[in-house]
Motif scaffolding. Structure first.
Motif, PDB file in Angstrom:
ATOM      1  N   LEU A 256       1.470  -1.422   0.236  1.00 50.03           N
ATOM      2  CA  LEU A 256       0.004  -0.222   0.014  1.00 50.03           C
ATOM      3  C   LEU A 256       0.827   1.453   0.094  1.00 50.03           C
ATOM      4  O   LEU A 256       0.688   1.716  -0.564  1.00 50.03           O
ATOM      5  CB  LEU A 256      -1.007  -0.310   1.305  1.00 50.03           C
ATOM      6  N   ARG A 257       1.994   1.411   0.911  1.00 53.58           N
ATOM      7  CA  ARG A 257       2.771   2.900   0.807  1.00 53.58           C
ATOM      8  C   ARG A 257       3.312   2.711  -0.183  1.00 53.58           C
ATOM      9  O   ARG A 257       3.283   3.819  -0.940  1.00 53.58           O
ATOM     10  CB  ARG A 257       3.696   2.141   1.977  1.00 53.58           C
ATOM     11  N   LEU A 258       4.239   1.638  -0.799  1.00 52.37           N
ATOM     12  CA  LEU A 258       4.769   1.504  -2.047  1.00 52.37           C
ATOM     13  C   LEU A 258       3.771   2.050  -3.503  1.00 52.37           C
ATOM     14  O   LEU A 258       3.914   3.057  -4.623  1.00 52.37           O
ATOM     15  CB  LEU A 258       5.179   0.552  -2.820  1.00 52.37           C
ATOM     16  N   ARG A 259       2.555   1.829  -3.911  1.00 48.17           N
ATOM     17  CA  ARG A 259       1.231   2.179  -4.353  1.00 48.17           C
ATOM     18  C   ARG A 259       1.130   4.039  -4.465  1.00 48.17           C
ATOM     19  O   ARG A 259       0.786   4.654  -4.861  1.00 48.17           O
ATOM     20  CB  ARG A 259       0.558   1.030  -4.481  1.00 48.17           C
ATOM     21  N   ALA A 260       1.044   4.421  -2.857  1.00 48.46           N
ATOM     22  CA  ALA A 260       0.796   5.469  -2.730  1.00 48.46           C
ATOM     23  C   ALA A 260       2.022   6.137  -3.168  1.00 48.46           C
ATOM     24  O   ALA A 260       1.424   7.381  -3.097  1.00 48.46           O
ATOM     25  CB  ALA A 260       0.769   4.950  -1.639  1.00 48.46           C
ATOM     26  N   GLU A 261       3.244   6.210  -3.579  1.00 50.46           N
ATOM     27  CA  GLU A 261       4.141   7.047  -3.311  1.00 50.46           C
ATOM     28  C   GLU A 261       4.446   7.054  -5.107  1.00 50.46           C
ATOM     29  O   GLU A 261       4.640   8.295  -5.625  1.00 50.46           O
ATOM     30  CB  GLU A 261       5.882   6.173  -3.015  1.00 50.46           C
ATOM     31  N   LEU A 262       3.780   5.831  -5.682  1.00 52.30           N
ATOM     32  CA  LEU A 262       3.501   6.100  -7.131  1.00 52.30           C
ATOM     33  C   LEU A 262       2.178   6.159  -7.668  1.00 52.30           C
ATOM     34  O   LEU A 262       1.814   6.769  -9.154  1.00 52.30           O
ATOM     35  CB  LEU A 262       3.718   4.195  -7.691  1.00 52.30           C
ATOM     36  N   GLU A 263       1.219   5.930  -7.225  1.00 54.68           N
ATOM     37  CA  GLU A 263      -0.148   6.808  -7.453  1.00 54.68           C
ATOM     38  C   GLU A 263      -0.007   8.108  -6.444  1.00 54.68           C
ATOM     39  O   GLU A 263       0.063   8.399  -6.010  1.00 54.68           O
ATOM     40  CB  GLU A 263      -1.578   5.412  -7.880  1.00 54.68           C
ATOM     41  N   THR A 264      -1.450   7.544  -6.276  1.00 58.34           N
ATOM     42  CA  THR A 264      -2.173   8.760  -4.350  1.00 58.34           C
ATOM     43  C   THR A 264      -2.637   7.570  -3.716  1.00 58.34           C
ATOM     44  O   THR A 264      -2.893   5.996  -4.290  1.00 58.34           O
ATOM     45  CB  THR A 264      -3.240   9.239  -5.080  1.00 58.34           C
ATOM     46  N   PRO A 265      -2.319   7.974  -2.598  1.00 52.82           N
ATOM     47  CA  PRO A 265      -2.471   6.935  -1.106  1.00 52.82           C
ATOM     48  C   PRO A 265      -4.384   6.280  -1.101  1.00 52.82           C
ATOM     49  O   PRO A 265      -4.888   5.016  -1.141  1.00 52.82           O
ATOM     50  CB  PRO A 265      -2.832   7.852  -0.076  1.00 52.82           C
ATOM     51  N   MET A 266      -5.535   7.371  -1.960  1.00 55.38           N
ATOM     52  CA  MET A 266      -6.725   6.986  -2.779  1.00 55.38           C
ATOM     53  C   MET A 266      -6.771   6.231  -3.644  1.00 55.38           C
ATOM     54  O   MET A 266      -7.219   4.737  -3.509  1.00 55.38           O
ATOM     55  CB  MET A 266      -7.769   8.359  -2.724  1.00 55.38           C
ATOM     56  N   ASP A 267      -6.040   6.188  -4.697  1.00 56.12           N
ATOM     57  CA  ASP A 267      -5.577   5.101  -5.447  1.00 56.12           C
ATOM     58  C   ASP A 267      -5.268   3.814  -5.130  1.00 56.12           C
ATOM     59  O   ASP A 267      -6.028   3.021  -5.490  1.00 56.12           O
ATOM     60  CB  ASP A 267      -4.788   5.415  -6.505  1.00 56.12           C
ATOM     61  N   ALA A 268      -4.436   3.612  -4.347  1.00 57.12           N
ATOM     62  CA  ALA A 268      -3.432   1.914  -3.507  1.00 57.12           C
ATOM     63  C   ALA A 268      -5.097   1.529  -2.668  1.00 57.12           C
ATOM     64  O   ALA A 268      -5.550   0.128  -2.439  1.00 57.12           O
ATOM     65  CB  ALA A 268      -2.976   2.933  -2.268  1.00 57.12           C
ATOM     66  N   LEU A 269      -5.789   2.196  -1.682  1.00 59.54           N
ATOM     67  CA  LEU A 269      -6.684   1.730  -0.785  1.00 59.54           C
ATOM     68  C   LEU A 269      -7.924   1.706  -2.096  1.00 59.54           C
ATOM     69  O   LEU A 269      -8.164   0.211  -1.503  1.00 59.54           O
ATOM     70  CB  LEU A 269      -7.647   3.188   0.093  1.00 59.54           C
ATOM     71  N   VAL A 270      -8.138   1.958  -2.759  1.00 53.53           N
ATOM     72  CA  VAL A 270      -9.159   2.103  -3.314  1.00 53.53           C
ATOM     73  C   VAL A 270      -8.826   0.355  -4.658  1.00 53.53           C
ATOM     74  O   VAL A 270      -9.793  -0.842  -4.814  1.00 53.53           O
ATOM     75  CB  VAL A 270      -9.596   2.743  -5.082  1.00 53.53           C
ATOM     76  N   ALA A 271      -7.978  -0.060  -5.123  1.00 53.29           N
ATOM     77  CA  ALA A 271      -7.127  -0.751  -5.515  1.00 53.29           C
ATOM     78  C   ALA A 271      -7.155  -1.759  -4.591  1.00 53.29           C
ATOM     79  O   ALA A 271      -7.878  -3.046  -4.821  1.00 53.29           O
ATOM     80  CB  ALA A 271      -5.404  -0.830  -5.947  1.00 53.29           C
ATOM     81  N   ALA A 272      -6.445  -2.137  -3.508  1.00 54.22           N
ATOM     82  CA  ALA A 272      -6.708  -2.632  -2.660  1.00 54.22           C
ATOM     83  C   ALA A 272      -7.999  -3.191  -1.869  1.00 54.22           C
ATOM     84  O   ALA A 272      -8.002  -4.686  -1.717  1.00 54.22           O
ATOM     85  CB  ALA A 272      -5.988  -2.685  -1.320  1.00 54.22           C
ATOM     86  N   THR A 273      -9.181  -2.346  -2.451  1.00 52.20           N
ATOM     87  CA  THR A 273     -10.450  -2.942  -1.986  1.00 52.20           C
ATOM     88  C   THR A 273     -11.315  -3.091  -2.898  1.00 52.20           C
ATOM     89  O   THR A 273     -11.606  -4.246  -3.243  1.00 52.20           O
ATOM     90  CB  THR A 273     -10.769  -1.499  -0.658  1.00 52.20           C
ATOM     91  N   LYS A 274     -11.877  -1.740  -3.333  1.00 54.06           N
ATOM     92  CA  LYS A 274     -13.391  -2.265  -4.401  1.00 54.06           C
ATOM     93  C   LYS A 274     -12.346  -2.241  -5.479  1.00 54.06           C
ATOM     94  O   LYS A 274     -13.295  -3.529  -6.025  1.00 54.06           O
ATOM     95  CB  LYS A 274     -13.406  -0.838  -5.419  1.00 54.06           C
ATOM     96  N   THR A 275     -11.500  -2.355  -6.041  1.00 56.02           N
ATOM     97  CA  THR A 275     -11.020  -2.931  -7.252  1.00 56.02           C
ATOM     98  C   THR A 275     -10.151  -4.358  -7.589  1.00 56.02           C
ATOM     99  O   THR A 275     -11.160  -5.698  -7.440  1.00 56.02           O
ATOM    100  CB  THR A 275      -9.872  -2.554  -7.952  1.00 56.02           C
ATOM    101  N   ASN A 276     -10.063  -5.063  -5.807  1.00 56.83           N
ATOM    102  CA  ASN A 276      -9.566  -6.266  -6.079  1.00 56.83           C
ATOM    103  C   ASN A 276     -11.098  -6.923  -5.713  1.00 56.83           C
ATOM    104  O   ASN A 276     -10.902  -8.037  -5.899  1.00 56.83           O
ATOM    105  CB  ASN A 276      -8.839  -6.282  -4.081  1.00 56.83           C
ATOM    106  N   ALA A 277     -11.705  -6.216  -5.207  1.00 57.51           N
ATOM    107  CA  ALA A 277     -13.113  -7.433  -4.855  1.00 57.51           C
ATOM    108  C   ALA A 277     -13.970  -7.493  -6.307  1.00 57.51           C
ATOM    109  O   ALA A 277     -13.924  -8.471  -6.208  1.00 57.51           O
ATOM    110  CB  ALA A 277     -13.819  -6.498  -3.764  1.00 57.51           C
ATOM    111  N   GLU A 278     -13.926  -6.698  -7.080  1.00 53.39           N
ATOM    112  CA  GLU A 278     -14.252  -7.045  -9.105  1.00 53.39           C
ATOM    113  C   GLU A 278     -13.120  -7.647  -9.761  1.00 53.39           C
ATOM    114  O   GLU A 278     -13.896  -8.509  -9.777  1.00 53.39           O
ATOM    115  CB  GLU A 278     -14.072  -6.018  -9.094  1.00 53.39           C
TER     116      GLU A 278
END
Length: 149
Positions: free
Chosen positions: A74-96
């Protein structure tokens, strides 16, 4: 990938672990430069995939004793994108991606509740994700499994 709705789930934490402990992974020191190159190209691929409209999830692929470091992804992805993008990827997108978006992935009535309360605001300080001690409350499937308040 975007046209065929194929998801990308990059795993930066594994590469990061190799960069920080190449010898511990049983690799020679000369491997570090190659690993650094791989990480750089992975970051570029992430940006290209995002631009192309590819659905991008979040995973860590960490194995062995480093399970407490999964938040590094999550930290690494937040650095490459945004913290919110990382959280959405880990939750909503992964669920999809997993075909579970009717059960998990968002906070809404009737959904299974998996929540983490952080000791601070990870949207302002994504470094909080990397240390499990910063997760002060964890709710899994609607049940509190950690509460340090």
């Amino acid at each position: 990938m975007a046209i065929r709705e194929v998801a990308l789930v990059p795993t930066f934490a594994v590469v990061e672990q190799l960069l920080h402990d190449t010898a511990g992974a049983g690799l020679g020191e000369s491997t570090r430069d190659r690993v650094a190159g791989v990480r750089e190209r992975m970051a570029e691929a992430l940006a290209v995939a995002r631009q192309a409209g590819v659905r991008i999830g979040l995973g860590s692929d960490l194995i062995g004793p480093a399970q407490d470091r999964r938040g590094d992804e999550l930290r690494l992805r937040a650095e490459l994108e945004t913290p919110m993008d990382a959280l959405v990827a880990a939750t909503k997108t992964n669920a999809e991606i997993l075909g579970l978006s009717d059960q998990v992935g968002v906070i809404a009535p009737g959904m299974q509740a998996d929540l983490v309360l952080w000791n601070g605001n990870p949207l302002e300080d994504p470094g909080l994700f990397a240390d499990p001690a910063n997760a002060v409350v964890v709710v899994q499937a609607g049940r509190v499994v950690k509460d340090l308040r």
